[in-house]
Design an enzyme around this catalytic site. Structure first.
Site, PDB file in Angstrom:
ATOM      1  N   SER A 221       0.838  -1.186   0.000  1.00  9.68           N
ATOM      2  CA  SER A 221       0.000   0.000   0.000  1.00  9.68           C
ATOM      3  C   SER A 221       0.885   1.253   0.000  1.00  9.68           C
ATOM      4  CB  SER A 221      -0.964  -0.027   1.187  1.00  9.68           C
ATOM      5  OG  SER A 221      -2.008   0.904   1.022  1.00  9.68           O
ATOM      6  N   ASP A 288     -17.786 -16.099 -11.692  1.00  9.09           N
ATOM      7  CA  ASP A 288     -16.972 -17.097 -11.015  1.00  9.09           C
ATOM      8  C   ASP A 288     -16.482 -18.180 -11.973  1.00  9.09           C
ATOM      9  OD1 ASP A 288     -15.768 -18.825  -9.275  1.00  9.09           O
ATOM     10  OD2 ASP A 288     -17.562 -19.367  -8.166  1.00  9.09           O
ATOM     11  N   ASP A 291     -13.200 -18.807 -15.398  1.00  9.28           N
ATOM     12  CA  ASP A 291     -11.865 -19.402 -15.433  1.00  9.28           C
ATOM     13  C   ASP A 291     -11.919 -20.914 -15.582  1.00  9.28           C
ATOM     14  OD1 ASP A 291     -12.920 -20.027 -12.987  1.00  9.28           O
ATOM     15  OD2 ASP A 291     -11.285 -19.190 -11.795  1.00  9.28           O
ATOM     16  N   ASP A 453      -8.719  -6.019  -4.962  1.00 11.42           N
ATOM     17  CA  ASP A 453      -8.328  -4.960  -4.028  1.00 11.42           C
ATOM     18  C   ASP A 453      -9.375  -3.850  -4.042  1.00 11.42           C
ATOM     19  OD1 ASP A 453      -7.011  -2.718  -2.743  1.00 11.42           O
ATOM     20  OD2 ASP A 453      -5.118  -3.770  -3.070  1.00 11.42           O
ATOM     21  N   HIS A 491      -7.023  -6.139  -0.412  1.00 14.27           N
ATOM     22  CA  HIS A 491      -5.976  -5.255   0.084  1.00 14.27           C
ATOM     23  C   HIS A 491      -5.421  -5.783   1.398  1.00 14.27           C
ATOM     24  CE1 HIS A 491      -3.940  -1.360  -0.187  1.00 14.27           C
ATOM     25  NE2 HIS A 491      -4.020  -1.312   1.130  1.00 14.27           N
TER      26      HIS A 491
END
Length: 559
Positions: A221, A288, A291, A453, A491
């Site tokens: 950060s 979701d 992938d 994040d 984060h």
């Protein structure tokens, strides 16, 4: 031996031991040897002479930036169990005195292990800083099955970036130091980083009689921005750097957060926690499986295109927790879209890329999300972290008027504040992407970011990485830099992310710097769900192909 020569020798002789011997006599750290060092330079003493460090003066000449010197304020021998190991170390606290007597001092801490591995590491901070980071902690997204750096034998050090947080302020959200120019430069421009590094290495040499063979920096950060600052401004100061979720373009992000504060303060625009969760659940459901498997993690966020109008309340008016009003849909789109300002600022930045709330980030994350109440003047402590960060910046960095309401300033149309914004951009947007000096010196950089994040956009780090690639051409960026995006990670692993990430980036960096072995097929661990994923080099992402969806071997990194 110069640092460049030492690194070249290390590359030709990839043995870690050879590298340490070669570097032991290097003059690259440029820290004056104290007259009463406990051992000859180049050979470590038996251990840190802890009591002898108390009240030691740190001369101003030991630091490359102006100060009035410093002094050790206290020492103690500490015994702790870290990562299952008994660790004994000398804890040293010191102050660095400012040039401006009205500026706050820099407070720093150095932890000197008795079982020293001849290496050093500096930690970066977070938010507005104001406290010394925990030197017994791990690197960002660090592993849970490996020792923390201090337990590995690292001499650890860090500072508070040149000011002390008020005890009544929320953690890392006290910007009042910004009213002083020297304190502002210590924090925003990163001056305190070099002062702290130089003073700490002076104490390391005083304790052991020699300098570290290698030195690293790790932060996330604000600390991630600081990691990039040291690589940009002082390319020979550290051999390797870990920069996680870096807020490198700090002023640009602040302007974007200020814009969101205005958007969310409009009547009916704020999403309460129930609606925040509604949106997040809808996005996960929609994306979701892109992938190749449904596991609660969006691993291919670039393919995720969610239109929040799918949640529109009938007629567009707010009719309860199960839908979004037109005003709330506009707010979600504003949060997720780039913010471009219609004026020029001196840093050259023109916008901020928006946050991934429509591709996996959860705005309901406690504290770091968007809070439980709408932004207002005065800014409620129940509003989101980013909103409070903006409010502090307006009061102490921009207007230097603590009574100023943050919603009095519109980032899209700043009026009389434009010149000040432009000036602040020169010290807060650390956007020098020409890392060739760092690369030529042999430095290695690992960049990490979570794709979910909610506070610092991973899109911004992708922008930084692409800029570096352009700036260093024809030198390959891969010769000194790797960038990895972790699907589902948020984060700093705060709260309950979909994928709390853990990877031994420090060992990977050590092998790269000290042994010349580039990171190869790294695996990231989800610490909450006992599963693994390949850590794909940006812009690749992990696609499921076959097998156990909890095993990294069942995925392949895909362009």
């Amino acid at each position: 031996m110069s640092r460049k020569t030492a690194r070249g020798a290390r590359t030709r002789r990839p043995s870690v031991l050879a590298a340490l011997v070669l570097l032991a006599g290097a003059t690259r750290l440029l820290v004056a040897a104290p007259a009463d060092a406990t051992g000859p330079a180049g050979r470590p003493a038996a251990g840190p002479q802890c009591a002898a460090l108390d009240q030691v003066e740190i001369p101003a000449s030991a630091m490359s930036l102006p100060t009035r010197g410093g002094r050790v304020t206290g020492t103690s021998v500490v015994n702790r169990v870290l990562s299952g190991r008994a660790v004994e170390f000398c804890q040293v606290d010191a102050d660095i005195l400012p040039v401006d007597p009205s500026a706050p001092r820099i407070r720093l801490r150095v932890d000197l292990p008795y079982d020293w591995n001849r290496k050093a590491m500096m930690f970066g901070g977070g938010g507005y800083n104001g406290t010394v980071p925990d030197l017994a902690a791990n690197v960002p997204f660090g592993p849970t099955d490996q020792p923390v750096p201090l337990a590995r034998g690292y001499a650890m050090f860090a500072g508070d970036s040149g000011h002390q947080q008020s005890p009544t302020a929320p953690a890392s959200l006290d910007g009042s130091f910004g009213a002083n120019d020297e304190a502002l430069n210590n924090f925003a421009a990163g001056d305190a980083l070099k002062k702290t590094r130089d003073a700490s290495l002076y104490l390391v040499r005083h304790a052991y009689g020699t300098l570290p063979a290698v030195s690293y920096f790790a932060g996330g950060s604000t600390g991630g921005r600081e990691a990039l600052v040291v690589a940009q401004r002082w390319p020979t100061a550290f051999d390797g750097v870990i920069a996680a979720y870096p807020a490198w373009n700090n002023l640009s992000e602040i302007l974007a957060l200020g814009n969101l504060a205005h958007v969310l303060s409009r009547p009916g625009a704020f999403l309460d926690p129930e609606k925040q969760t509604l949106l997040h659940d809808h996005v996960i459901t929609a994306c979701d499986g892109l992938d190749g498997t449904k596991d609660g993690v969006i691993s291919h966020p670039d393919a995720c295109h969610v239109d929040p109008r799918a949640l529109r309340c009938t007629g567009g008016a707010d009719s309860g927790p199960g839908c979004l009003s037109d005003a709330q849909i506009r707010a979600v789109n504003a949060m997720s879209s780039p913010f471009r300002w219609p004026y020029r600022i001196a840093s050259g930045e023109t916008g901020y890329p928006g946050f991934p709330f429509l591709s996996g980030a959860d705005m309901s994350t406690p504290f770091l999300g968007f809070g439980t109440t709408a932004p207002a003047d005065p800014m409620p402590v129940t509003s989101g972290y980013g909103m409070q960060y903006w409010s502090q910046w307006v009061k102490y960095f921009l207007t230097r008027d603590p009574d100023r309401g943050s919603l009095d300033v519109d980032p899209a149309h700043p009026g009389k504040w434009l010149d000040r914004i432009s000036f602040l951009s020169t010290i807060e947007d650390r956007n020098d992407v020409d890392l060739r000096p760092f690369a030529r010196a042999g430095g290695k950089l690992i960049l990490l970011h979570g794709a979910a994040d909610e506070l610092v956009s991973d899109r911004s780090t992708g922008d930084y990485y692409r800029r570096v690639q352009t700036a260093v051409a024809p030198l390959s960026a891969r010769s000194f830099m790797r960038y990895y995006v972790v699907p589902g990670a948020n984060h700093a692993n705060f709260g309950t992310p979909a994928f709390p990430a853990a990877w031994d980036s420090l060992s990977a960096l050590e092998r790269w710097v000290e042994g010349g072995r580039t990171p190869s097929n790294p695996i990231v661990v989800d610490t909450a769900h006992t599963r693994t994923r390949p850590l794909c080099e940006y812009p690749e992402w992990p696609r499921y192909r076959a097998g156990d969806p909890d095993r990294a071997s069942s995925f392949v990194c895909t362009p």
